[in-house]
Design a protein around this motif. Sequence first.
Motif, short mmCIF file in Angstrom:
data_model
loop_
_atom_site.label_atom_id
_atom_site.label_comp_id
_atom_site.label_asym_id
_atom_site.label_seq_id
_atom_site.Cartn_x
_atom_site.Cartn_y
_atom_site.Cartn_z
N ASP A 1 5.74 -0.70 4.07
CA ASP A 1 5.20 0.48 4.72
C ASP A 1 5.13 0.24 6.23
O ASP A 1 5.56 -0.80 6.73
CB ASP A 1 3.84 0.86 4.13
N LYS A 2 4.59 1.19 6.97
CA LYS A 2 4.62 1.12 8.43
C LYS A 2 3.91 -0.11 8.97
O LYS A 2 4.46 -0.84 9.81
CB LYS A 2 3.98 2.38 9.03
N ASP A 3 2.69 -0.37 8.49
CA ASP A 3 1.93 -1.52 8.99
C ASP A 3 2.68 -2.82 8.75
O ASP A 3 2.76 -3.68 9.63
CB ASP A 3 0.56 -1.59 8.31
N LEU A 4 3.24 -2.96 7.55
CA LEU A 4 3.95 -4.20 7.23
C LEU A 4 5.27 -4.30 7.99
O LEU A 4 5.66 -5.38 8.42
CB LEU A 4 4.21 -4.27 5.73
N PHE B 1 -5.51 0.21 -3.87
CA PHE B 1 -4.41 0.10 -2.92
C PHE B 1 -4.70 0.59 -1.51
O PHE B 1 -4.02 0.18 -0.57
CB PHE B 1 -3.19 0.85 -3.47
N GLN B 2 -5.68 1.46 -1.33
CA GLN B 2 -5.93 2.03 -0.01
C GLN B 2 -6.39 0.94 0.97
O GLN B 2 -7.31 0.18 0.68
CB GLN B 2 -6.98 3.13 -0.09
N GLY B 3 -5.73 0.87 2.12
CA GLY B 3 -6.07 -0.14 3.13
C GLY B 3 -5.56 -1.52 2.82
O GLY B 3 -5.91 -2.49 3.51
N LEU B 4 -4.70 -1.64 1.80
CA LEU B 4 -4.27 -2.96 1.34
C LEU B 4 -3.41 -3.70 2.37
O LEU B 4 -3.56 -4.91 2.55
CB LEU B 4 -3.49 -2.81 0.03
N GLU C 1 0.81 -1.22 0.00
CA GLU C 1 0.00 0.00 0.00
C GLU C 1 0.85 1.27 0.00
O GLU C 1 0.62 2.18 -0.81
CB GLU C 1 -0.92 0.00 1.22
N GLY C 2 1.82 1.35 0.89
CA GLY C 2 2.58 2.59 1.04
C GLY C 2 3.28 3.03 -0.22
O GLY C 2 3.10 4.16 -0.70
N SER C 3 4.10 2.15 -0.80
CA SER C 3 4.85 2.52 -2.00
C SER C 3 3.93 2.71 -3.20
O SER C 3 4.18 3.56 -4.06
CB SER C 3 5.92 1.47 -2.31
#
Length: 277
Positions: free
Chosen positions: A261-264, A236-239, A160-162
């Motif tokens: 990204d941060k969550d991952l 991609f949002q919320g993925l 999601e982030g990238s």
Amino acid sequence: MSAPLREVLTRHLPPPGSASLHRGGRTRDCSPLTWEQFFDENRTVDGTEGPVFYLLHGGGYSGLTWACLAVELSSRIKCRLLVPDLRGHGKTHTEDDRDLSAERQVRDIIGIYKAVFGEESEPPLVCVVGHSMGGAMAVHTVATNEIPNVVALVVIDVVEGSAMDALGGMMTFLRGRPSSFETQEKAIAWCLQSGATRNREAARISMPSQVVKADDGKYVWRIDLTDTEPFWIGWFQGLSVKFLSCSPPKLLVLAGVDRLDKDLTVRTHFYYSRVVF
């Protein structure tokens, strides 16, 4: 990575320069290849037994993107491969090819599965694999729990982030591509020269399905990806959170850990095994 682990992970990989990856003949050959050289039939590969690999291609590509992988997989294990051209791509034509929303594509993907395997008395084991846009659709689809017996989810080259960060420059990238090619061979040559793939055989089998012959005899893109811009955020949002919440075992394949990204980053640090090649 420890030597024993590297040996286990690479034991069945073909050696560099393996002939199995270069069936195309001449080194500079850019002539198109046909699907018959990679698949048994338009519907499935290798009969009616074994687990199913459901392979979802990226935006602008087609099911033939997976042709070389299909050959390698089916040569190593007894399996079936379901490799569709998604809506608006390749040879798939619908009443509304422009609707590439995540919701519409997920319904398509589930519908294809049910059309092929819905009448089987015992649902097969399924591994859902997706690349880029197809990776996002794989996550959204598995999250519905409407495909039974999903035993693995594999997402390639998308987080999601990238992905969200890259959207700002996506239109510039798309508009920088050639709008047409004089021949399929020139389209294949561009595919290799641009770095879209380094595998000549992959370019020769997949690139012809990404273009169509126009009235003036030139080859233009099968799908105008600039028309899909309204759907990008929805893909991609919320993925990341959705990927992590999917219950089957998961594999995320990226070019580098810096793309997490941060969550991952937080969740993979504590709960998942991270392997760097």
